[in-house]
Design a protein around this motif. Structure first.
Motif, PDB file in Angstrom:
ATOM      1  N   ALA A  15       0.849  -1.196   0.000  1.00 32.02           N
ATOM      2  CA  ALA A  15       0.000   0.000   0.000  1.00 32.02           C
ATOM      3  C   ALA A  15       0.878   1.236   0.000  1.00 32.02           C
ATOM      4  CB  ALA A  15      -0.924   0.011   1.225  1.00 32.02           C
ATOM      5  N   ILE A  16       0.325   2.310  -0.522  1.00 35.24           N
ATOM      6  CA  ILE A  16       0.959   3.623  -0.446  1.00 35.24           C
ATOM      7  C   ILE A  16       0.102   4.471   0.482  1.00 35.24           C
ATOM      8  CG2 ILE A  16       1.602   5.702  -1.708  1.00 35.24           C
ATOM      9  CD1 ILE A  16       2.136   3.901  -4.124  1.00 35.24           C
ATOM     10  N   VAL A  17       0.723   4.991   1.517  1.00 39.66           N
ATOM     11  CA  VAL A  17       0.022   5.756   2.544  1.00 39.66           C
ATOM     12  C   VAL A  17       0.616   7.158   2.608  1.00 39.66           C
ATOM     13  CG1 VAL A  17      -0.515   5.915   5.014  1.00 39.66           C
ATOM     14  CG2 VAL A  17      -0.504   3.681   3.879  1.00 39.66           C
ATOM     15  N   ARG A  18      -0.248   8.144   2.644  1.00 38.26           N
ATOM     16  CA  ARG A  18       0.197   9.538   2.801  1.00 38.26           C
ATOM     17  C   ARG A  18      -0.083   9.980   4.229  1.00 38.26           C
ATOM     18  NH1 ARG A  18      -3.048  13.058  -0.847  1.00 38.26           N
ATOM     19  NH2 ARG A  18      -4.556  12.864   0.840  1.00 38.26           N
ATOM     20  N   HIS A  40       3.674 -15.021  -3.091  1.00 35.22           N
ATOM     21  CA  HIS A  40       4.212 -13.717  -2.725  1.00 35.22           C
ATOM     22  C   HIS A  40       5.286 -13.218  -3.685  1.00 35.22           C
ATOM     23  CE1 HIS A  40       2.578 -15.670   0.826  1.00 35.22           C
ATOM     24  NE2 HIS A  40       2.392 -14.502   1.359  1.00 35.22           N
ATOM     25  N   ALA A  41       6.249 -14.068  -3.986  1.00 36.11           N
ATOM     26  CA  ALA A  41       7.388 -13.647  -4.802  1.00 36.11           C
ATOM     27  C   ALA A  41       6.953 -13.262  -6.206  1.00 36.11           C
ATOM     28  CB  ALA A  41       8.426 -14.766  -4.855  1.00 36.11           C
ATOM     29  N   GLU A  42       5.944 -13.938  -6.734  1.00 32.67           N
ATOM     30  CA  GLU A  42       5.517 -13.676  -8.106  1.00 32.67           C
ATOM     31  C   GLU A  42       4.744 -12.369  -8.250  1.00 32.67           C
ATOM     32  OE1 GLU A  42       5.129 -16.404  -6.393  1.00 32.67           O
ATOM     33  OE2 GLU A  42       5.643 -18.183  -7.568  1.00 32.67           O
ATOM     34  N   VAL A  43       3.975 -12.002  -7.234  1.00 29.31           N
ATOM     35  CA  VAL A  43       3.059 -10.868  -7.399  1.00 29.31           C
ATOM     36  C   VAL A  43       3.523  -9.588  -6.733  1.00 29.31           C
ATOM     37  CG1 VAL A  43       1.109 -12.465  -7.555  1.00 29.31           C
ATOM     38  CG2 VAL A  43       1.682 -11.440  -5.349  1.00 29.31           C
ATOM     39  N   LEU A  44       4.464  -9.669  -5.785  1.00 23.20           N
ATOM     40  CA  LEU A  44       4.765  -8.499  -4.969  1.00 23.20           C
ATOM     41  C   LEU A  44       5.415  -7.369  -5.761  1.00 23.20           C
ATOM     42  CD1 LEU A  44       4.567  -7.324  -2.167  1.00 23.20           C
ATOM     43  CD2 LEU A  44       6.805  -8.316  -1.642  1.00 23.20           C
ATOM     44  N   ALA A  45       6.515  -7.650  -6.446  1.00 25.77           N
ATOM     45  CA  ALA A  45       7.216  -6.589  -7.179  1.00 25.77           C
ATOM     46  C   ALA A  45       6.346  -5.968  -8.267  1.00 25.77           C
ATOM     47  CB  ALA A  45       8.527  -7.125  -7.755  1.00 25.77           C
ATOM     48  N   PRO A  46       5.654  -6.770  -9.096  1.00 24.49           N
ATOM     49  CA  PRO A  46       4.761  -6.149 -10.083  1.00 24.49           C
ATOM     50  C   PRO A  46       3.644  -5.342  -9.430  1.00 24.49           C
ATOM     51  CG  PRO A  46       5.179  -8.443 -10.645  1.00 24.49           C
ATOM     52  CD  PRO A  46       5.736  -8.227  -9.280  1.00 24.49           C
ATOM     53  N   GLY A  47       3.150  -5.808  -8.298  1.00 20.47           N
ATOM     54  CA  GLY A  47       2.096  -5.076  -7.610  1.00 20.47           C
ATOM     55  C   GLY A  47       2.566  -3.730  -7.106  1.00 20.47           C
ATOM     56  N   ILE A  48       3.777  -3.690  -6.537  1.00 23.21           N
ATOM     57  CA  ILE A  48       4.329  -2.419  -6.061  1.00 23.21           C
ATOM     58  C   ILE A  48       4.570  -1.477  -7.230  1.00 23.21           C
ATOM     59  CG2 ILE A  48       6.364  -1.371  -5.005  1.00 23.21           C
ATOM     60  CD1 ILE A  48       6.582  -3.904  -3.265  1.00 23.21           C
ATOM     61  N   GLU A  54       0.341   3.996 -10.757  1.00 24.47           N
ATOM     62  CA  GLU A  54      -1.014   4.533 -10.546  1.00 24.47           C
ATOM     63  C   GLU A  54      -0.972   5.895  -9.870  1.00 24.47           C
ATOM     64  OE1 GLU A  54      -4.733   3.621  -7.530  1.00 24.47           O
ATOM     65  OE2 GLU A  54      -3.574   1.924  -8.312  1.00 24.47           O
ATOM     66  N   GLN A  55      -0.072   6.065  -8.903  1.00 25.49           N
ATOM     67  CA  GLN A  55       0.011   7.320  -8.164  1.00 25.49           C
ATOM     68  C   GLN A  55       1.026   8.295  -8.764  1.00 25.49           C
ATOM     69  OE1 GLN A  55      -1.978   8.207  -5.486  1.00 25.49           O
ATOM     70  NE2 GLN A  55      -3.073   6.383  -6.205  1.00 25.49           N
ATOM     71  N   GLU A  56       1.601   7.911  -9.902  1.00 24.59           N
ATOM     72  CA  GLU A  56       2.591   8.746 -10.593  1.00 24.59           C
ATOM     73  C   GLU A  56       3.754   9.098  -9.664  1.00 24.59           C
ATOM     74  OE1 GLU A  56       0.470  12.074 -12.219  1.00 24.59           O
ATOM     75  OE2 GLU A  56      -0.515  10.858 -13.746  1.00 24.59           O
TER      76      GLU A  56
END
Length: 229
Positions: A15-18, A40-48, A54-56
């Motif tokens: 997640a990105i938190v402000r 976890h290993a397959e999805v984490l880096a692409p998800g981040i 998305e948030q530029e």
């Protein structure tokens, strides 16, 4: 302040938190969480990467990385902590940890009916055991984290997926499994909000060392036995 938060103690999530430092709470700008506990290993880096796009945001825009340090199984927990450490090194960004069970505790206290008594948070530790911690009605950690068989837990309300999986054993020992939380897993979004509240109170976070609570199943082989002459 922009925080990148990662937790892989059960599911893979980020997640990105402000957070503005003059405010008591943060805001989740973007998040993802899987339902699978083994990818976890397959999805984490692409998800981040997708969250940042998305948030530029670029890595240099992240002011701090917070990672869930467990307790959790070795493989999944290592994936999140290794990723957090690698990003902190590459971006020259401060890194801190927070106990993953605190994420569910935050969800409990933020709910419509927060508990009026002490309560437990429990997740699945496999091997017919649970990872658990005991909290005050205000969310102060009183005991744990620990790993135990379900029937060894105190007779208190239980929140988290460990409660749903081991309902019968917990309830036979006097605990009360809260049905609305019987599938709840720690998520990075809730972990980030819990971290912000702690920072807003002037409290320190943890280091990023994993809290496995068990020794690894993998063992270093001993010396080879000599062949009989």
């Amino acid at each position: 302040m922009i925080l990148l938060v990662i937790d892989t103690s059960a599911i893979a999530s980020a997640a990105i938190v402000r957070w503005h430092e003059d405010e008591a709470r943060g805001a989740v700008l973007a998040q993802f969480a899987t339902e699978d506990t083994k990818s976890h290993a397959e999805v984490l880096a692409p998800g981040i990467r997708a969250l940042l796009i998305e948030q530029e945001l670029k890595g240099s825009d992240v002011d701090r990385i917070v990672v869930g340090v467990g307790p959790g199984p070795f493989t999944g927990l290592r994936s999140g902590i290794a990723t957090a450490r690698a990003l902190a090194f590459a971006w020259n960004t401060p890194l801190a940890g927070l106990m993953s069970l605190d994420a569910i505790a935050w969800d409990v206290l933020a709910g419509v009916r927060p508990p009026a008594t002490e309560f437990l948070v429990a997740t699945d530790a496999r091997r017919r055991e649970v990872y658990w911690a005991r909290y005050s009605a205000r969310g102060v950690l009183l005991e744990g984290p620990q790993v135990d068989y379900p029937d060894a837990l105190p007779a208190l309300p239980v929140y988290g997926a460990g409660g749903g999986i081991y309902r019968e054993k917990l309830e036979s020992a006097g605990a009360v499994v809260v049905r609305t939380f019987e599938n709840a897993q720690p998520t990075a979004a809730s972990l980030g909000l819990a971290a912000v509240e702690r920072l807003a109170r002037g409290e320190e976070l943890l280091d990023a060392a994993p809290r496995y609570l068990r020794e690894s199943d993998a063992k270093v082989p001993g010396p080879r036995k000599k062949a009989l002459s």
